[in-house]
Design a protein around this motif. Structure first.
Motif, PDB file in Angstrom:
ATOM      1  N   ASN A 176      57.879  52.970 -12.004  1.00 53.47           N
ATOM      2  CA  ASN A 176      57.616  51.557 -11.772  1.00 53.47           C
ATOM      3  C   ASN A 176      58.721  51.012 -10.884  1.00 53.47           C
ATOM      4  O   ASN A 176      59.883  51.448 -10.984  1.00 53.47           O
ATOM      5  CB  ASN A 176      57.587  50.759 -13.083  1.00 53.47           C
ATOM      6  N   LYS A 177      58.373  50.068 -10.017  1.00 58.14           N
ATOM      7  CA  LYS A 177      59.382  49.422  -9.189  1.00 58.14           C
ATOM      8  C   LYS A 177      59.751  48.099  -9.836  1.00 58.14           C
ATOM      9  O   LYS A 177      58.894  47.245 -10.066  1.00 58.14           O
ATOM     10  CB  LYS A 177      58.855  49.196  -7.769  1.00 58.14           C
ATOM     11  N   ASN A 178      61.022  47.928 -10.144  1.00 58.34           N
ATOM     12  CA  ASN A 178      61.510  46.757 -10.848  1.00 58.34           C
ATOM     13  C   ASN A 178      61.712  45.578  -9.891  1.00 58.34           C
ATOM     14  O   ASN A 178      61.794  45.761  -8.671  1.00 58.34           O
ATOM     15  CB  ASN A 178      62.833  47.090 -11.546  1.00 58.34           C
ATOM     16  N   PRO A 179      61.787  44.343 -10.416  1.00 59.03           N
ATOM     17  CA  PRO A 179      61.959  43.165  -9.559  1.00 59.03           C
ATOM     18  C   PRO A 179      63.173  43.246  -8.638  1.00 59.03           C
ATOM     19  O   PRO A 179      63.148  42.694  -7.538  1.00 59.03           O
ATOM     20  CB  PRO A 179      62.092  42.016 -10.563  1.00 59.03           C
ATOM     21  N   ASP A 180      64.221  43.952  -9.064  1.00 58.36           N
ATOM     22  CA  ASP A 180      65.416  44.058  -8.218  1.00 58.36           C
ATOM     23  C   ASP A 180      65.315  45.194  -7.200  1.00 58.36           C
ATOM     24  O   ASP A 180      66.276  45.469  -6.470  1.00 58.36           O
ATOM     25  CB  ASP A 180      66.664  44.234  -9.085  1.00 58.36           C
ATOM     26  N   GLY A 181      64.172  45.859  -7.167  1.00 61.03           N
ATOM     27  CA  GLY A 181      63.966  46.938  -6.204  1.00 61.03           C
ATOM     28  C   GLY A 181      64.298  48.314  -6.731  1.00 61.03           C
ATOM     29  O   GLY A 181      64.000  49.318  -6.070  1.00 61.03           O
ATOM     30  N   SER A 182      64.905  48.397  -7.892  1.00 64.50           N
ATOM     31  CA  SER A 182      65.233  49.694  -8.468  1.00 64.50           C
ATOM     32  C   SER A 182      63.988  50.347  -9.067  1.00 64.50           C
ATOM     33  O   SER A 182      62.959  49.691  -9.277  1.00 64.50           O
ATOM     34  CB  SER A 182      66.314  49.540  -9.543  1.00 64.50           C
ATOM     35  N   LEU A 183      64.093  51.633  -9.354  1.00 63.47           N
ATOM     36  CA  LEU A 183      62.997  52.377  -9.950  1.00 63.47           C
ATOM     37  C   LEU A 183      63.293  52.676 -11.409  1.00 63.47           C
ATOM     38  O   LEU A 183      64.448  52.904 -11.800  1.00 63.47           O
ATOM     39  CB  LEU A 183      62.786  53.705  -9.213  1.00 63.47           C
ATOM     40  N   SER A 184      62.250  52.686 -12.209  1.00 58.00           N
ATOM     41  CA  SER A 184      62.370  53.121 -13.601  1.00 58.00           C
ATOM     42  C   SER A 184      61.202  54.034 -13.922  1.00 58.00           C
ATOM     43  O   SER A 184      60.151  53.977 -13.282  1.00 58.00           O
ATOM     44  CB  SER A 184      62.388  51.923 -14.561  1.00 58.00           C
TER      45      SER A 184
END
Length: 462
Positions: free
Chosen positions: A151-159
């Motif tokens: 998933n792409k998080n709101p801050d642009g990072s991946l989880s």
């Protein structure tokens, strides 16, 4: 892909044959297909397509579907050039009702001014296979397609898409597979419905990473299937709110994503890699391979640095191959051009006498270009009678073995120094130069970006 060589197709439906010819429209209607994705890829592997209603299938088959090649991507065209014309290969017809009811994919060979376009990856592979056929041989290929679900998080990072999938050593974890049951089984059922022979679905070495295997086939069919599977994985993951990524190294601390190819050469029904009974000890090497197979291996090892420009074709590729460790304790990415037996520490693994596994490719590789250039390298070894030496032990490499490139720029430089691989794309060195220039520009575009690492390291270092 679904065969259209006879009126009976793998779905069991009957395709009408008129005057001894089966048209694309006939095939589509027999499968209740209403729309066709007329598909080709550019040199980066990006799938390009037009959605064609079945009522226009005859026009597609007749070569009436044009693309602005420069707009499509890295495929050797300028804005002023003639259109790319998508010429469909009817044997690649693939219904995908599990994505959209009434939809099918058909792979196309781009033509320009009535001739196959030599920069098109599918055309490049077909040219290599034609050269191989001229020597009385065919190539069969299997592919191991790895990917992450994120998933792409709101801050642009991946989880990781599965928040519970957070173990440092999750490989083969039955619980991780079970939590992704709906996704994995939908892909498995899709592959088996198409006759690909899915035989295993597993959690790979990194949290969020999976692999779903299918049977080997002729080289062109397998390359088409890799492209199709990536598309299927992307769309079905999106439908479940996830992103399927083939990025080689999406997480710094985790194992990266490979694309391994199992290669073998054949002459008709005869496998050419096994040694004969009179040379069962194969010169003391103990792997049971023929002289031809060893020469093929020798060619790949000799050209390994240049091959990496196609097997590991992105800046991010070298974050994977350059990693020294991962949370699981292994990177599974070779650093040298070595070969061994059933040993995953080498660039070339020999699991049995029938095939070799090329392990230095990653998830960003274009399957057409990767397979074509690997075959060309192996053929050069066969022509010269290359000797790869004795197989190496775990983590070993023969004296003088090539180090694999440290960055994409190093790979490009190796490609420019290797006249065999540079000229391996449709037999034209200019196409190799075009590709090398594009990849150098890609490296420099990345290099010119200021990263967070640089800010942390240099902002107050002096």
């Amino acid at each position: 892909m679904t065969s259209v060589a006879t009126p009976e197709v793998q779905t069991g439906q009957s395709v009408p044959a008129e005057a001894g010819r089966i048209s694309l429209a006939d095939i589509a209607k027999a499968h209740d297909v209403r729309f066709l994705l007329a598909t080709f890829v550019d040199m980066t592997g990006k799938p390009c397509a037009k959605l064609v209603p079945v009522e226009a299938a005859d026009e597609l088959e007749a070569g009436a579907m044009g693309f602005a090649g420069y707009a499509a991507g890295l495929i050797g065209q300028k804005p002023q050039d003639s259109d790319l014309i998508a010429v469909p290969d009817l044997t690649s017809f693939t219904p995908v009702p599990f994505i959209k009811e009434g939809l099918a994919i058909i792979h196309c060979d781009p033509h320009v001014d009535g001739k196959p376009w030599p920069y098109a990856p599918r055309v490049i592979l077909k040219n290599t296979l034609a050269r191989l056929a001229g020597k009385g041989m065919q190539a069969k290929v299997g592919a191991e397609v790895e990917y992450f679900l994120v998933n792409k998080n709101p801050d642009g990072s991946l989880s990781t898409a599965d928040a519970r999938d957070d173990s440092p050593r999750p490989c083969y974890d039955a619980r991780g597979v079970t939590r992704m049951y709906e996704h994995l089984t939908s892909i498995s059922e899709a592959m088996n419905g198409l006759g690909w022979g899915n035989y295993a679905n597993d959690h790979e070495d990194a949290a969020g990473q999976f692999e779903q295997n299918f049977n080997y086939a002729d080289a062109l069919t397998t390359a088409d299937r890799v492209v199709t599977l990536r598309y299927i994985l992307n769309i079905l993951a999106e439908q479940r709110g996830m992103t399927a990524t083939f990025m080689p190294k999406p997480f710094t601390d985790r194992t990266g994503t490979g694309l391994h190819f199992h290669l073998s050469l054949w002459s008709g029904a005869d496998a050419l890699f096994p040694g004969d009974d009179d040379s069962a000890d194969d010169g003391g090497r103990g792997l049971g391979l023929s002289d031809l197979a060893y020469s093929f291996i020798g060619g790949i090892l000799e050209h390994a640095p240049a091959l990496q420009a196609f097997l590991a074709p992105t800046v991010n590729s070298y974050k994977r191959s350059g990693a020294t460790t991962s949370s699981s304790g292994a990177t599974w990415s070779p650093r040298k051009a070595s070969f061994g037996g059933n040993d995953r520490t080498h660039m070339i693994r020999v699991p049995d006498e029938k095939r070799i596994e090329l392990r230095s490719g990653d998830g960003s590789a274009n399957p057409y270009l990767a397979i074509a250039t690997a075959i060309e390298a192996g053929l050069d070894g066969v022509t010269k009678g290359s000797d790869p030496g004795a197989p190496c032990g775990p983590g070993e490499a023969r004296e003088g073995a090539h180090l694999l490139p440290a960055t994409l720029l190093h790979a490009v430089e190796a490609l420019r120094r290797d006249p065999v691989i540079l000229a391996s794309l449709s037999g034209d060195e200019a196409i190799g130069e075009y590709y090398a220039d594009a990849k150098e520009e890609e490296f420099l575009a990345w290099h010119n970006q200021v990263s967070d690492w640089e800010i942390r390291t240099y902002l107050t270092s002096i």
